[in-house]
Design an enzyme around this catalytic site. Structure first.
Site, short mmCIF file in Angstrom:
data_model
loop_
_atom_site.label_atom_id
_atom_site.label_comp_id
_atom_site.label_asym_id
_atom_site.label_seq_id
_atom_site.Cartn_x
_atom_site.Cartn_y
_atom_site.Cartn_z
N ASP A 18 7.89 8.29 -6.28
CA ASP A 18 7.48 6.88 -6.14
C ASP A 18 8.59 5.97 -6.67
O ASP A 18 9.43 6.39 -7.47
CB ASP A 18 6.18 6.62 -6.91
CG ASP A 18 5.50 5.34 -6.42
OD1 ASP A 18 5.82 4.87 -5.30
OD2 ASP A 18 4.65 4.79 -7.15
N GLU A 19 8.60 4.72 -6.22
CA GLU A 19 9.61 3.72 -6.62
C GLU A 19 11.02 4.25 -6.39
O GLU A 19 11.93 4.07 -7.22
CB GLU A 19 9.41 3.31 -8.09
CG GLU A 19 8.03 2.79 -8.45
CD GLU A 19 7.71 1.42 -7.83
OE1 GLU A 19 8.59 0.82 -7.20
OE2 GLU A 19 6.56 0.98 -7.98
N LEU B 65 14.16 -6.41 -11.41
CA LEU B 65 13.31 -7.22 -12.29
C LEU B 65 11.89 -6.71 -12.08
O LEU B 65 11.24 -7.01 -11.07
CB LEU B 65 13.40 -8.70 -11.91
CG LEU B 65 12.45 -9.62 -12.68
CD1 LEU B 65 12.90 -9.77 -14.14
CD2 LEU B 65 12.35 -10.99 -12.01
N THR C 198 2.10 2.95 -2.63
CA THR C 198 1.65 3.90 -3.66
C THR C 198 0.29 4.47 -3.30
O THR C 198 0.04 5.68 -3.47
CB THR C 198 1.64 3.22 -5.04
OG1 THR C 198 2.94 2.71 -5.30
CG2 THR C 198 1.26 4.19 -6.14
N GLY D 27 0.80 -1.23 0.00
CA GLY D 27 0.00 0.00 0.00
C GLY D 27 0.83 1.28 0.00
O GLY D 27 0.32 2.35 0.32
N1 LIG Z 1 -1.20 -9.78 -0.52
C1 LIG Z 1 -1.68 -8.53 -0.54
N2 LIG Z 1 -1.68 -7.78 0.59
C2 LIG Z 1 -2.19 -6.53 0.59
N3 LIG Z 1 -2.70 -5.91 -0.51
C3 LIG Z 1 -2.72 -6.60 -1.67
C4 LIG Z 1 -2.22 -7.93 -1.74
N4 LIG Z 1 -2.38 -8.36 -3.00
C5 LIG Z 1 -2.94 -7.34 -3.69
N5 LIG Z 1 -3.14 -6.27 -2.91
C6 LIG Z 1 -3.68 -4.99 -3.38
O1 LIG Z 1 -2.61 -4.07 -3.47
C7 LIG Z 1 -3.06 -2.80 -3.01
C8 LIG Z 1 -1.86 -1.94 -2.64
O2 LIG Z 1 -1.29 -1.50 -3.84
P1 LIG Z 1 -0.11 -0.45 -3.89
O3 LIG Z 1 -0.43 0.77 -3.10
O4 LIG Z 1 0.19 -0.23 -5.35
O5 LIG Z 1 1.07 -1.24 -3.17
P2 LIG Z 1 2.64 -1.03 -3.25
O6 LIG Z 1 2.92 0.33 -3.86
O7 LIG Z 1 3.12 -1.12 -1.84
O8 LIG Z 1 3.17 -2.15 -4.09
C9 LIG Z 1 -3.99 -3.16 -1.88
O9 LIG Z 1 -4.90 -2.13 -1.57
C10 LIG Z 1 -4.72 -4.38 -2.42
O10 LIG Z 1 -5.80 -3.97 -3.22
C1 LIG Z 2 11.51 -6.93 -4.50
C2 LIG Z 2 11.95 -6.38 -5.81
C3 LIG Z 2 11.05 -5.73 -6.64
N1 LIG Z 2 11.45 -5.24 -7.83
C4 LIG Z 2 10.49 -4.54 -8.69
C5 LIG Z 2 9.18 -5.24 -8.92
C6 LIG Z 2 8.23 -4.09 -9.16
O1 LIG Z 2 8.33 -3.74 -10.55
C7 LIG Z 2 8.81 -2.95 -8.29
C8 LIG Z 2 8.11 -2.77 -6.97
O2 LIG Z 2 6.83 -2.26 -7.17
P1 LIG Z 2 5.76 -2.00 -5.98
O3 LIG Z 2 5.11 -0.72 -6.39
O4 LIG Z 2 6.50 -1.89 -4.69
O5 LIG Z 2 4.83 -3.16 -6.00
O6 LIG Z 2 10.15 -3.34 -8.03
C9 LIG Z 2 12.77 -5.38 -8.24
O7 LIG Z 2 13.15 -4.91 -9.32
N2 LIG Z 2 13.65 -6.03 -7.43
C10 LIG Z 2 13.30 -6.52 -6.23
O8 LIG Z 2 14.18 -7.11 -5.52
#
Ligand SMILES: Nc1ncnc2c1ncn2[C@@H]1O[C@H](COP(=O)(O)OP(=O)(O)O)[C@@H](O)[C@H]1O
Ligand SMILES: Cc1cn([C@H]2C[C@H](O)[C@@H](COP(=O)(O)O)O2)c(=O)[nH]c1=O
Ligand SMILES: [Zn+2]
Length: 192
Positions: free
Chosen positions: A96-97, A174, A30, A28
């Site tokens: 972000d990222e 990746l 983002t 969560g």
């Molecule tokens: N295993 C999981 N745990 C929590 N949220 C999840 C899971 N799988 C999918 N989601 C979805 O991912 C959303 C969070 O997305 P996002 O904010 O893009 O996460 P992040 O940027 O940390 O990767 C949650 O609100 C939910 O809808």
């Molecule tokens: C753990 C890990 C992740 N990545 C990449 C995979 C996704 O493209 C992003 C993370 O996106 P999110 O918004 O946090 O879901 O990072 C990677 O390149 N290497 C890693 O070890």
């Protein structure tokens, strides 16, 4: 709470700051970044968002969460570009990222915060091996506020802090989604 994330004053009225939102994939980050930035926009603050040019998973320009919430952003290939591209009168900057950026990003965040800007940085704190990721630890050390968010472990339902890689690829970077990663708690991550 010693430091409130809801700072709705313009930069001229308040010193700047750095806020970090970190955690595993799907935790969560983002969503939380977009929530804070949209609240700042509602408060009529000028907001600009940057992301690494390499991250084109959902959209080339927008920052998009896994549940398809989105906000427009400026893709850049080096953190120094942020200082060149930022508008004069910005109150709030989102990144972000952040784990994909270079080692100069902590310095760039500091420069912005010292100019009075509220800087909000979201990124993975750990890579798929469980090691600190890129510039994230340094930014966390410099930040006024660090919020760690958790996904749900897909194996057991506990809070997940790791991003477990499902595919046999040893490269640190990746890009991918659920086909390549699943969030896991400590016990399930170590179980492999
Ligand atoms: N295993 C999981 N745990 C929590 N949220 C999840 C899971 N799988 C999918 N989601 C979805 O991912 C959303 C969070 O997305 P996002 O904010 O893009 O996460 P992040 O940027 O940390 O990767 C949650 O609100 C939910 O809808
Ligand atoms: C753990 C890990 C992740 N990545 C990449 C995979 C996704 O493209 C992003 C993370 O996106 P999110 O918004 O946090 O879901 O990072 C990677 O390149 N290497 C890693 O070890
Ligand atoms: Zn688990």
């Amino acid at each position: 709470m010693l430091f409130s994330e809801d700072v709705f004053r313009r930069k001229s009225e308040l010193g700047g700051s750095i806020e970090v939102i970190c955690g595993s994939m799907f935790s969560g980050k983002t969503e939380e970044l977009i929530r804070r930035l949209k609240r700042a926009q509602i408060a009529k603050l000028k907001v600009e968002i940057f992301k690494p040019k390499t991250d084109v998973r959902y959209d080339e320009t927008n920052v998009v969460s896994h549940n398809q919430n989105a906000i427009p952003s400026i893709p850049i290939d080096h953190s120094s570009a942020l200082l060149l591209m930022i508008s004069d009168n910005v109150d709030v900057v989102g990144v972000d990222e952040a784990q994909f950026f270079d080692e100069e990003l902590p310095h760039v965040c500091n420069v912005l915060a010292n100019r009075g800007i509220r800087v909000i940085v979201a990124g993975l704190d750990m890579d798929f091996k469980g090691n600190p990721f890129g510039p994230m630890p340094a930014i966390m050390a410099m930040a006024e506020s660090v919020t760690k968010v958790y996904a749900v472990c897909v194996q057991c339902g506990s809070p997940a802090l790791y991003s477990y890689r499902l595919v046999p690829d040893g490269a640190r970077v990746l890009l991918g989604e659920k086909e390549s990663y699943e969030p896991r708690c400590r016990a399930c991550f170590n179980a492999g």
